[in-house]
Design a protein around this motif. Structure first.
Motif, short mmCIF file in Angstrom:
data_model
loop_
_atom_site.label_atom_id
_atom_site.label_comp_id
_atom_site.label_asym_id
_atom_site.label_seq_id
_atom_site.Cartn_x
_atom_site.Cartn_y
_atom_site.Cartn_z
N ARG A 94 1.11 -1.31 -0.01
CA ARG A 94 0.03 0.51 -0.45
C ARG A 94 0.95 1.53 0.40
NH1 ARG A 94 -3.07 -1.73 5.11
NH2 ARG A 94 -1.02 -2.07 5.56
N PHE A 95 2.22 1.21 -0.05
CA PHE A 95 3.43 2.23 -0.45
C PHE A 95 2.93 3.44 -1.24
CE2 PHE A 95 7.46 4.13 -0.61
CZ PHE A 95 7.61 5.00 0.42
N LYS A 96 2.41 4.48 -1.16
CA LYS A 96 2.16 5.36 -2.20
C LYS A 96 1.11 5.05 -3.29
CE LYS A 96 5.93 7.66 -1.25
NZ LYS A 96 6.41 8.70 -0.75
N GLY A 97 1.14 4.29 -2.29
CA GLY A 97 -0.56 3.81 -3.46
C GLY A 97 -0.61 2.34 -4.10
N SER A 98 -0.03 2.21 -4.24
CA SER A 98 1.29 1.42 -4.93
C SER A 98 1.14 2.00 -6.35
CB SER A 98 -0.01 0.38 -4.94
OG SER A 98 0.45 -0.52 -4.89
N MET A 99 2.44 3.45 -6.78
CA MET A 99 2.48 3.52 -7.57
C MET A 99 3.52 2.96 -8.10
SD MET A 99 3.57 7.43 -7.62
CE MET A 99 4.92 7.05 -6.78
N ASN A 100 2.90 3.66 -9.74
CA ASN A 100 4.36 2.69 -10.52
C ASN A 100 4.32 3.89 -11.92
OD1 ASN A 100 5.96 1.35 -12.11
ND2 ASN A 100 4.80 -0.43 -12.03
N ARG A 101 4.74 4.47 -12.05
CA ARG A 101 5.30 5.85 -12.83
C ARG A 101 5.77 5.01 -14.31
NH1 ARG A 101 7.90 9.64 -8.91
NH2 ARG A 101 8.28 7.83 -8.25
N VAL A 102 6.46 3.93 -13.70
CA VAL A 102 7.70 3.67 -15.27
C VAL A 102 6.79 3.06 -16.63
CG1 VAL A 102 9.55 1.76 -15.53
CG2 VAL A 102 9.56 2.77 -13.04
N PRO A 103 5.82 2.40 -16.02
CA PRO A 103 5.13 1.99 -17.54
C PRO A 103 4.72 3.05 -18.73
CG PRO A 103 4.27 0.22 -15.89
CD PRO A 103 5.64 1.33 -15.57
N GLU A 104 4.71 4.38 -18.03
CA GLU A 104 4.12 5.34 -19.15
C GLU A 104 5.13 5.76 -18.96
OE1 GLU A 104 1.85 9.12 -18.27
OE2 GLU A 104 2.98 9.05 -16.36
N ALA A 105 6.42 5.60 -18.37
CA ALA A 105 7.63 6.28 -18.90
C ALA A 105 8.32 6.02 -20.01
CB ALA A 105 8.61 6.40 -17.80
N ILE A 106 7.93 4.91 -19.82
CA ILE A 106 8.90 3.84 -21.11
C ILE A 106 8.14 3.94 -22.80
CG2 ILE A 106 9.22 1.55 -21.79
CD1 ILE A 106 9.98 0.56 -19.15
N ALA A 107 6.74 3.89 -22.57
CA ALA A 107 5.78 3.74 -23.28
C ALA A 107 5.96 5.34 -24.33
CB ALA A 107 4.09 3.95 -22.79
N LEU A 108 6.44 6.57 -23.51
CA LEU A 108 6.87 7.43 -23.93
C LEU A 108 7.97 7.86 -24.62
CD1 LEU A 108 4.74 10.34 -21.55
CD2 LEU A 108 3.99 9.32 -23.81
N ALA A 109 8.91 7.04 -23.92
CA ALA A 109 10.51 7.29 -24.17
C ALA A 109 10.13 6.03 -25.57
CB ALA A 109 11.28 6.76 -23.11
N ASP A 110 9.27 5.30 -26.12
CA ASP A 110 9.41 4.34 -27.02
C ASP A 110 9.02 5.28 -28.51
OD1 ASP A 110 11.08 2.66 -25.76
OD2 ASP A 110 9.96 1.08 -24.86
N ASN A 111 7.82 6.03 -27.95
CA ASN A 111 6.63 5.79 -29.09
C ASN A 111 6.84 7.46 -29.20
OD1 ASN A 111 4.54 6.58 -30.71
ND2 ASN A 111 3.44 5.52 -29.78
N PRO A 112 8.16 8.57 -30.31
CA PRO A 112 8.08 9.42 -30.53
C PRO A 112 6.51 10.52 -30.38
CG PRO A 112 9.49 8.62 -31.49
CD PRO A 112 8.85 7.56 -30.95
N PHE A 113 6.05 9.69 -31.08
CA PHE A 113 4.40 10.74 -31.28
C PHE A 113 3.82 10.88 -30.55
CE2 PHE A 113 -0.08 10.88 -32.65
CZ PHE A 113 -0.11 11.81 -33.16
N ALA A 114 3.61 9.70 -29.72
CA ALA A 114 3.05 9.95 -28.63
C ALA A 114 3.64 10.63 -26.80
CB ALA A 114 2.77 8.51 -27.24
N TYR A 115 4.98 10.91 -27.19
CA TYR A 115 5.86 12.38 -26.41
C TYR A 115 5.56 13.24 -26.78
CZ TYR A 115 9.62 14.94 -24.95
OH TYR A 115 11.13 15.38 -24.36
N TYR A 116 5.55 13.77 -28.75
CA TYR A 116 5.41 14.79 -29.06
C TYR A 116 4.10 15.13 -28.80
CZ TYR A 116 10.29 14.59 -30.67
OH TYR A 116 11.68 14.29 -30.33
N THR A 117 3.38 14.62 -28.59
CA THR A 117 1.25 14.65 -28.58
C THR A 117 1.33 14.82 -27.63
OG1 THR A 117 1.10 12.29 -28.83
CG2 THR A 117 0.92 14.31 -31.07
N ASN A 118 1.98 14.75 -25.77
CA ASN A 118 1.70 15.11 -25.04
C ASN A 118 1.57 16.10 -23.93
OD1 ASN A 118 2.31 14.23 -21.44
ND2 ASN A 118 1.30 12.05 -22.32
N TRP A 119 0.68 16.43 -23.35
CA TRP A 119 -0.42 17.70 -22.94
C TRP A 119 1.13 17.29 -21.53
CZ3 TRP A 119 -2.04 21.81 -24.44
CH2 TRP A 119 -2.99 21.84 -25.29
N PHE A 120 1.48 16.70 -21.02
CA PHE A 120 1.90 16.47 -19.90
C PHE A 120 3.06 17.30 -19.73
CE2 PHE A 120 5.10 14.92 -17.06
CZ PHE A 120 4.93 15.48 -15.40
#
Length: 411
Positions: free
Chosen positions: A122-148
């Motif tokens: 339950r620590f940090k609400g089971s947070m996991n930011r890594v899958p999203e980071a890998i997805a954006l790093a591997d997909n230039p289109f997703a990265y350049y169109t991402n509002w964050f």
């Protein structure tokens, strides 16, 4: 149509030029990405950076591990170390980063910082930011169109060129004026105690005013279940005023850490997998238990978890050597070594890097440099540095000065 197309393409062009997380590095705008972008999304920045470095020695963990910066290793002649730690990291994130690494690079050494409190699912609400980071790093289109990514880029420009805020305060081309997003989990799933966790705000600091803190033990029978190891976990008796921030963390956060603490076997299985893969692939694995101030350590026994604290080290030592800095010592009683109750400062960080180097490196020049910086922190790397030891079954403890090494023996 042309206007619509321009509006649609504007965020893409903005992200390509500002490039908040250094995906392409085509334009140099002198932006403070090492401060703003990294803290906006630790995993995303590092998933972009690491492929350009591919260092064979990697550090994983939370903000305490992140304090063991690459430049401290470089000062000792090690240019092949990469700090892949994240502020507020969970074991889920450590595990997914490990899985990324094993598919990306040929590792030589893996240092995993693993405090006991991170072993609750339950620590940090089971947070996991890594899958999203890998997805954006591997997909230039997703990265350049991402509002964050766009929002982070705008923060970078505001920091570098403060006048932009006034220039655009009455005019905006953005479809959305402002967003205040919650974390990756619903707010309803986070307790007040979780939201107070200091790793969510690594650089926060309060005034140095002091307030008294008295910690009544809520459980008794200290040392129960430890057998002959009880002498290595004496009751922490310390009576002093703490700075306001320290006192609040020990009182409020310490209770949140341990009141409902429950070790997760699912998380343990992830740690076992890391150890098993490391052994099979001849990767040197070292676990680090980072220090907290002595009053924070006492909260573990306040909630009847001294035996669990010991057992955690015993289990870890069956997988790889454990460098333990989180027990009551002159180092952890010296508040000057800490920026808050959880986090150590830059000088102790350099010394911890030196101790780790002497465990994994045999180069005489580098070892001599690290040894020359020693003060009140000395890990028992050699017999001469060992003040006491104890063996029971297959568990061996070596103690130096404010540092213990737990490891498995042949029995």
């Amino acid at each position: 149509m042309a206007v619509t197309a321009m509006i649609a393409l504007a965020p893409i062009a903005f992200n390509a030029v500002v490039d908040a997380f250094d995906h392409n590095r085509l334009v140099e705008l002198d932006l403070d990405k090492k401060e703003i972008s990294v803290k906006a999304h630790y995993p995303l920045y590092k998933m972009m950076e690491y492929p350009r470095i591919k260092a064979p020695t990697v550090i994983l963990g939370d903000s305490r591990a992140r304090a063991l910066q690459d430049r401290y290793w470089q000062e000792l002649g090690r240019d092949d170390v990469y700090n892949f730690a994240y502020g507020g990291a969970t074991v889920y994130e450590i595990y997914d980063t490990f899985r990324y690494l094993r598919e990306t690079v040929e590792l030589d050494t893996l240092i995993v910082s693993l405090p006991l409190r991170s072993m609750d699912a339950r620590f940090k609400g089971s947070m996991n930011r890594v899958p999203e980071a890998i997805a954006l790093a591997d997909n230039p289109f997703a990265y350049y169109t991402n509002w964050f990514v766009t929002k982070t880029g705008w923060r970078l420009l505001q920091d570098r060129y403060p006048g932009l805020t006034a220039l655009f305060e009455d005019v905006s081309l953005w479809p959305v004026q402002e967003a205040r997003a919650a974390d990756f989990t619903a707010v309803s799933t986070l307790s007040v105690e979780a939201l107070l966790d200091p790793s969510l705000c690594d650089e926060c600091a309060l005034s140095a005013s002091v307030s008294s803190l008295r910690l009544p033990a809520v459980y008794h029978g200290h040392g129960f279940g430890l057998g002959r190891w009880a002498g290595y976990w004496p009751e922490i008796s310390i009576d002093r005023d703490l700075p306001q921030l320290f006192a609040k963390q020990v009182g409020t956060n310490g209770a949140a850490d341990w009141r409902r603490f429950k070790q997760s076997e699912d998380l343990w299985n992830m740690i076992e997998e890391i150890a098993s893969w490391s052994a099979e692939n001849d990767v040197k694995l070292v676990f680090l238990i980072p220090p907290t101030i002595s009053e924070m350590q006492r909260r573990i026994s306040d909630f009847g978890l001294t035996a669990a604290n010991h057992k955690f080290r015993e289990r870890l030592s069956t997988l790889a050597p454990v460098v333990d800095l989180d027990f009551d010592t002159p180092f952890t009683r010296e508040l000057g070594n800490f920026t808050d109750a959880y986090h150590f400062g830059s000088d102790p960080a350099r010394r911890i890097v030196g101790e780790l180097l002497m465990l994994i490196d045999r180069d005489p020049k580098r070892v001599a440099t690290a040894s020359s910086r020693r003060k009140d922190l000395v890990c028992p790397v050699t017999p001469a540095e060992t003040s006491r030891s104890h063996v029971e079954g297959t568990l061996e403890l070596l103690e130096g000065s404010s540092c213990r090494i737990w490891r498995k023996t042949d029995g």
